[in-house]
Design an enzyme around this catalytic site. Structure first.
Site, PDB file in Angstrom:
ATOM      1  N   HIS A 346       0.805  -1.233   0.000  1.00 18.00           N
ATOM      2  CA  HIS A 346       0.000   0.000   0.000  1.00 18.00           C
ATOM      3  C   HIS A 346       0.831   1.273   0.000  1.00 18.00           C
ATOM      4  CE1 HIS A 346      -3.896  -2.027   0.972  1.00 18.00           C
ATOM      5  NE2 HIS A 346      -3.096  -2.901   1.534  1.00 18.00           N
ATOM      6  N   LYS A 534      -8.214  13.749   4.831  1.00 15.83           N
ATOM      7  CA  LYS A 534      -7.299  12.588   4.785  1.00 15.83           C
ATOM      8  C   LYS A 534      -6.300  12.771   5.919  1.00 15.83           C
ATOM      9  CE  LYS A 534      -6.409  13.810   0.567  1.00 15.83           C
ATOM     10  NZ  LYS A 534      -6.124  12.832  -0.502  1.00 15.83           N
ATOM     11  N   ARG A 535      -5.464  11.771   6.182  1.00 12.23           N
ATOM     12  CA  ARG A 535      -4.459  11.933   7.234  1.00 12.23           C
ATOM     13  C   ARG A 535      -3.536  13.071   6.852  1.00 12.23           C
ATOM     14  NH1 ARG A 535      -3.831   7.912  11.332  1.00 12.23           N
ATOM     15  NH2 ARG A 535      -2.124   9.250  11.992  1.00 12.23           N
ATOM     16  N   LYS A 540       0.946  14.516   1.169  1.00 12.35           N
ATOM     17  CA  LYS A 540      -0.444  14.792   0.752  1.00 12.35           C
ATOM     18  C   LYS A 540      -0.652  16.299   0.531  1.00 12.35           C
ATOM     19  CE  LYS A 540      -2.117  10.683   3.255  1.00 12.35           C
ATOM     20  NZ  LYS A 540      -2.896   9.864   2.310  1.00 12.35           N
ATOM     21  N   THR A 642      -8.405   6.619  -1.721  1.00 14.65           N
ATOM     22  CA  THR A 642      -9.770   6.079  -1.829  1.00 14.65           C
ATOM     23  C   THR A 642     -10.795   7.177  -1.552  1.00 14.65           C
ATOM     24  OG1 THR A 642      -9.400   5.276   0.421  1.00 14.65           O
ATOM     25  CG2 THR A 642      -9.276   3.645  -1.347  1.00 14.65           C
ATOM     26  N   LYS A 646     -14.617   8.397  -3.252  1.00 12.14           N
ATOM     27  CA  LYS A 646     -15.844   8.718  -2.504  1.00 12.14           C
ATOM     28  C   LYS A 646     -16.393  10.083  -2.943  1.00 12.14           C
ATOM     29  CE  LYS A 646     -13.878   5.866   1.102  1.00 12.14           C
ATOM     30  NZ  LYS A 646     -12.886   5.820   2.222  1.00 12.14           N
TER      31      LYS A 646
END
Ligand code: 26W
Length: 802
Positions: A346, A534-535, A540, A642, A646
């Site tokens: 992952h 998100k985290r 990110k 992911t 969504k």
């Protein structure tokens, strides 16, 4: 009891009195929730038992998904929906003056995961059961899930999470199925008439007690099992310091490690990993032996899937059982093991790849270490024959090297399948991160692009959109989400598009009310809801998002002619407690928000909100109310993502880099229905390999960049004595590892395009509809069917055409 609301209300009242020993009048919402939960759990029991019986009777191959995380969220309405009894229960309760939504508030999120990996496991469980596939989950029943996040004066504060405070209605404790798991001790080799046998002596034994949760399929009577193990002291005496033994033992399933990309390397984490793997394999082998005289065909009837490297000890543990308990030869055991276990990677982040120092691994797991060592010896031997003299390659690929056990290497060598979670990620594994292994085992590598369960992330969390879709194209899409494509038929239907607009606005209004209630901040539902949830992690690039907001604020303050469509920026993110930089970014977001939200001159144009304690149940309220999906990671860093799926399924448009699954979203929705910017993965990886990027150049050559970077330390956004110096330095002194400044101008450009597109409502709605219509591919039903067909070779027991 659920066939009609009269039956339900009658049974409910009876059960309430019996379960809670209270009359209806004196009963509380928690009593109502508890009673309803117990009723449902009992209601599914018969199908639960039947499902297991049919698997045993048909001697079906069953798959066990081993994961150290399961980010389940809330299960009440999810189970009601999958059982198709949500309406009868909602109406029945209404009769009694009870709101089902009030009872949902009583349920705590089962937050037994950090982020993507844990939530994927939960979505996969739902798809396995719904597709009538014999697939079960094995995890740990942490007493405390992921910490509760409080924002105090702009800073993240972590509070222990208490999901079990009021018990957990969905679980069944099965003490009789407990197994013992040994730690420490030593291994004695005994020559038993010429055959070497190994005894694990003086071990400290921990009792693993299973708690089973029913995994109810949608519109089917398949009920699979999620088995969560809890660590408890063994009942029989031990000659040790009881208190220390008790503490050490219960600590194993006490809490989830809150890091989602940084290997802490703590011995307790390794204990958790072996505890999960050994308890699961011992119980799987026990039930297997009830049906099979020997384990020689184990791989034909059992598949063990390891969710990243965290459960990779399944490989040596199965070898131990086959050799030490079953008395098999190494070769037979290895053949079975390498045909039983499959592995998903992952992440390619170096800091996330687990490496256990031998000095920690060996004393804790003496027998397992022996087996890992043997696996390594034999693998290096094979490499030597294949690449004679190439010490460098063997050193690079060895499982044990420099006193470290490389868990990813063990996973690849001991598995028959190695898959990435998005096309680009799998290519990066094959061509770069795991290329040497790809050259040796090309047949093992394959891609399985992630997915999400559309039942939770569309049908449950966005009922208004769901009924619009049903009105438009019927309900075939519910079991065949690729049929969502038929929505494209309404591209020119302004009435349908108008309804789509109204639904999004309704969802935005209810989120706006929640934000007002929680934070006191008033946001305008007519503004663009631009969302990044998100985290919190440097790759990110929540920082890129914040710097753009600072740029917009500067333009609004300095240039009265500056036109922009009103925007509300929403953030939701937890930082690992030890992740200093990430916590600074949270403080920066809240500091910017404080200044902007209290500046009346821009309040009609700009608002920034940091939503506290981002979690599954909050996410279900955010995606349906979002217009823009921020997927802005440095290309090559986000394996898949992911959340992006969504957002797409709920009609939000993606603003993103060509990274992870963003690329496949673009391929499915078309270039005109997505906003792409920034460096490609190839460009980023070339910069890492050959250099050539100097962030200060961008600082000097771009006034917009210079202004916002200077504002990090010149007190413009609040005199916080160099609070944000570490961020400033990461950009200019440490050469901006994630290319925030490099992608800044193209990000500004893309954001301008977003504003322009939104101003053209009809165009935006068409783009939104195209995203919903093309989101079927990203259902985890498609993903799991691919795992079942290409990796696990399992098929629907029902075999029926759905
Ligand atoms: C050892 C600490 C640790 C804990 C968790 C290291 C790595 C992890 C996970 C692998 C991190 C994770 O959640 N990865 C995310 O997995 C998602 C599901 O496949 C992907 O969609 C995300 O891109 C990936 O970051």
């Amino acid at each position: 009891m659920f066939s009609n609301k009269e039956m339900f209300t009658e049974t409910f009242l009876q059960r309430l009195e019996m379960t809670c020993g209270k009359s209806f009048q004196e009963s509380t919402k928690r009593d109502h929730y508890h009673t309803l939960g117990i009723m449902i759990r009992e209601y599914v029991s018969s199908n639960w038992i039947k499902t297991n019986e049919s698997y045993r009777a048909e001697k079906e191959k069953q798959v066990y998904y081993l994961s150290i995380e399961f980010l389940l969220g809330k299960l009440l309405r999810h189970n009601l929906l999958n059982l198709g009894i949500d309406d009868v229960v909602e109406e029945g309760l209404k009769e009694l003056g009870i709101e089902l939504s009030d009872l949902e508030e009583m349920e705590a999120d089962a937050a037994l995961g950090n982020g993507g990996l844990g939530r994927l496991a939960a979505c996969f469980m739902d798809s396995l059961a719904t597709l009538d596939l014999p697939g079960h989950g094995c995890g740990i029943r942490y007493k405390h899930g992921l910490f509760e996040q409080k924002i105090v004066d702009g800073y993240q504060v972590e509070l222990p999470e208490q999901w079990l405070r009021h018990g957990h209605v969905w679980e069944v404790r099965k003490a009789d199925l407990a197994v013992d798991v040994p730690f420490w001790g030593r291994v004695e080799a005994i020559n038993n008439n010429g055959k070497l046998e190994f005894r694990h002596l003086e071990a400290e034994t921990v009792m693993a007690v299973p708690y089973d949760l029913p995994v109810v399929g949608y519109q089917t009577d398949t009920v699979n099992t999620l088995r969560l193990w809890s660590a408890e002291t063994t009942p029989y005496p031990i000659n040790r310091d009881i208190m220390k033994y008790k503490r050490d033992t219960e600590l194993i399933s006490e809490f989830l490690y809150p890091d989602d990309t940084h290997d802490e390397g703590k011995i307790l984490r390794l204990k958790q990993q072996y505890f999960l793997v050994s308890a699961s394999i011992r119980s799987i082998v026990r039930s297997y032996r009830k049906q099979h005289a020997s384990l020689i065909d184990f791989h034909k009837y059992v598949g063990l899937h390891i969710n990243d490297t965290h459960p990779v000890l399944a490989i040596p543990e199965l070898m131990r059982v086959l050799i030490d308990e079953e008395g098999m030869s190494w070769e037979d055991a290895w053949h079975i093991t390498t045909n039983t276990i499959s592995y998903t990677n992952h992440t390619t982040l170096a800091e996330a790849l687990e490496k256990w120092p031998v000095r920690i691994f060996q004393p804790l797991l003496p027998r397992i270490f022996m087996i890992v060592n043997e696996i390594n010896e034999r693998f290096c031997q094979d490499l030597w024959t294949q690449y004679p003299g190439d010490w460098r390659k063997i050193e690079d690929m060895a499982i044990i090297a420099h006193d470290q056990v490389k868990m990813a290497h063990l996973a690849i060598v001991g598995s028959y399948s190695v898959n990435g979670v998005a096309a680009i990620h799998t290519e990066i594994l094959k061509q770069r991160e795991m290329n040497q292994f790809y050259q040796v085992f090309p047949e093992k590598f394959n891609n399985k692009t992630n997915g999400i369960t559309h039942r939770r992330w569309l049908i449950k969390s966005n009922p208004k959109l769901t009924s619009l879709i049903n009105e438009g194209i019927g309900t075939k899409w519910v079991n065949h989400p690729e049929h969502l494509k038929e929505l494209q038929f309404f591209q020119q239907d302004s009435a349908f598009l108008e309804q789509l607009y109204e639904i999004k606005q309704d969802n935005k209004k209810s989120l706006a009310e929640k934000i007002k209630a929680k934070t006191g901040i008033v946001v305008d539902p007519l503004s663009i809801f631009d969302v990044q949830v998100k985290r919190l992690h440097a790759y990110k690039r929540q920082l890129l998002n914040v710097l753009h907001i600072m740029y917009l604020y500067n333009r609004l303050k300095e240039d009265s002619s500056f036109q922009m469509y009103p925007r509300t920026f929403l953030f939701g993110a937890k930082a690992s407690p030890g992740y200093y930089y990430a916590k600074k970014i949270i403080k920066l977001i809240n500091t910017i928000a404080e200044k902007i939200n209290n500046d009346k001159t821009v309040s009609d144009k700009l608002k920034v909100v940091f939503l506290e304690n981002y979690r599954v149940s909050l996410a279900e309220e955010i995606f349906p109310a979002s217009d823009v999906s921020e997927q802005i990671s440095t290309a090559s860093k986000e394996a898949s993502g992911t959340g992006n799926m969504k957002f797409m399924m709920n009609g939000a448009l993606t603003l993103g880099t060509l990274d992870g699954a963003n690329i496949e979203i673009k391929e499915h929705v078309g270039d005109d229905n997505i906003f792409i910017f920034g460096l490609t993965a190839e460009e980023v990886m070339n910069y890492y390999q050959y250099g050539g990027y100097t962030s200060v150049d961008y600082y000097h050559h771009d006034k917009r960049i210079r202004q916002v970077v200077d504002q990090l330390t010149n007190g413009y956004f609040g005199d916080l004595d160099n609070e944000f110096e570490p961020i400033h330095d990461s950009l200019l002194m440490e050469n901006d590892q994630y290319f925030v400044l490099r992608d800044f101008s193209s990000y500004i450009e893309a954001q301008r395009e977003v504003g322009k597109a939104y101003a053209d409502q009809n165009r935006w709605l068409k783009m939104s509809l195209a995203n919903i219509a093309n989101s079927g591919f990203f259902s985890s039903d498609r993903t799991i069917q691919q795992y079942a067909d290409d990796i696990w070779n399992i098929s629907s027991v029902k075999g029926k055409v759905r």
